[in-house]
Design a protein around this motif. Sequence first.
Motif, short mmCIF file in Angstrom:
data_model
loop_
_atom_site.label_atom_id
_atom_site.label_comp_id
_atom_site.label_asym_id
_atom_site.label_seq_id
_atom_site.Cartn_x
_atom_site.Cartn_y
_atom_site.Cartn_z
N GLN A 258 -2.50 8.03 2.97
CA GLN A 258 -1.22 8.50 2.42
C GLN A 258 -0.72 7.56 1.33
O GLN A 258 -0.27 8.01 0.27
N LEU A 259 -0.79 6.28 1.60
CA LEU A 259 -0.33 5.28 0.64
C LEU A 259 -1.14 5.34 -0.65
O LEU A 259 -0.59 5.30 -1.75
N ALA A 260 -2.45 5.47 -0.52
CA ALA A 260 -3.32 5.55 -1.70
C ALA A 260 -3.01 6.81 -2.52
O ALA A 260 -3.16 6.80 -3.74
N ALA A 261 -2.55 7.86 -1.85
CA ALA A 261 -2.21 9.11 -2.54
C ALA A 261 -0.82 9.05 -3.18
O ALA A 261 -0.38 10.00 -3.81
N SER B 32 -9.29 -2.54 -2.90
CA SER B 32 -9.47 -1.41 -3.82
C SER B 32 -9.84 -0.18 -2.99
O SER B 32 -10.94 -0.10 -2.44
N PHE B 33 -8.90 0.75 -2.92
CA PHE B 33 -9.16 1.99 -2.20
C PHE B 33 -10.17 2.84 -2.97
O PHE B 33 -10.91 3.62 -2.39
N SER B 34 -10.22 2.65 -4.27
CA SER B 34 -11.13 3.43 -5.12
C SER B 34 -12.59 3.08 -4.88
O SER B 34 -13.45 3.97 -4.85
N LEU C 5 -5.08 0.28 -5.80
CA LEU C 5 -5.10 -0.96 -5.03
C LEU C 5 -4.04 -0.90 -3.93
O LEU C 5 -2.94 -0.42 -4.15
N LEU C 6 -4.40 -1.39 -2.77
CA LEU C 6 -3.47 -1.57 -1.67
C LEU C 6 -3.39 -3.06 -1.40
O LEU C 6 -4.43 -3.72 -1.26
N SER C 7 -2.19 -3.60 -1.37
CA SER C 7 -2.05 -5.04 -1.16
C SER C 7 -0.84 -5.33 -0.31
O SER C 7 0.08 -4.51 -0.21
N GLY C 8 -0.86 -6.51 0.31
CA GLY C 8 0.27 -6.92 1.12
C GLY C 8 -0.11 -8.00 2.10
O GLY C 8 -1.21 -8.54 2.06
N PRO C 9 0.80 -8.33 3.01
CA PRO C 9 0.55 -9.36 4.02
C PRO C 9 0.18 -8.77 5.38
O PRO C 9 0.56 -7.65 5.72
#
Length: 167
Positions: free
Chosen positions: A91-94, A41-43, A131-135
């Motif tokens: 950048q991704l979160a934005a 959670s970037f927030s 949210l940022l998610s991945g492998p």
Amino acid sequence: VCAWVGLVLLTLFFCAPLMLSLPELLQQLLDSSPQTSFVYSFSIHRMLYLSEAYERLFPGLHRANVDADLPLLLSYLPPDDQAYALNCFTQLAAGELCDDLMLRLQPTPDEPLRWLSLQAWRSLAPDEQVLLSGPVQAVPAEPEYLRNADKDMEKKNTHLEMLSNDL
């Protein structure tokens, strides 16, 4: 993403008699994967999910302590990789696109340099958290050898070009 959807559909078809729920099925898939999967959670700046593979990728660290370990993990990256990763995540979160990350990792100066591949995607939770998610996975040493070979080849070509100009 399509591969995951196909895998889930195949598993649902073959596991239907076992009566596994979709969350249980997905949990089993994530736990058996060699890739470390995450949801951050970037927030609120907290890790919401981290697969078991994290403890194999970073021996001695535990999933339960990941929020406390994040500054330590960040310190394993060289300063320019730290800045690069933080910039990409911001950048991704934005809502901007960001390429997959290749990060150098060296927990101590006497340990060999390792490479990590990290992919991240942005999504919004129902409560509007970003949210940022991945492998995340370790990259075999081969790319490092190829990078060094490319650097050596560039140097050789530069010297040959200088010599040919002198002749």
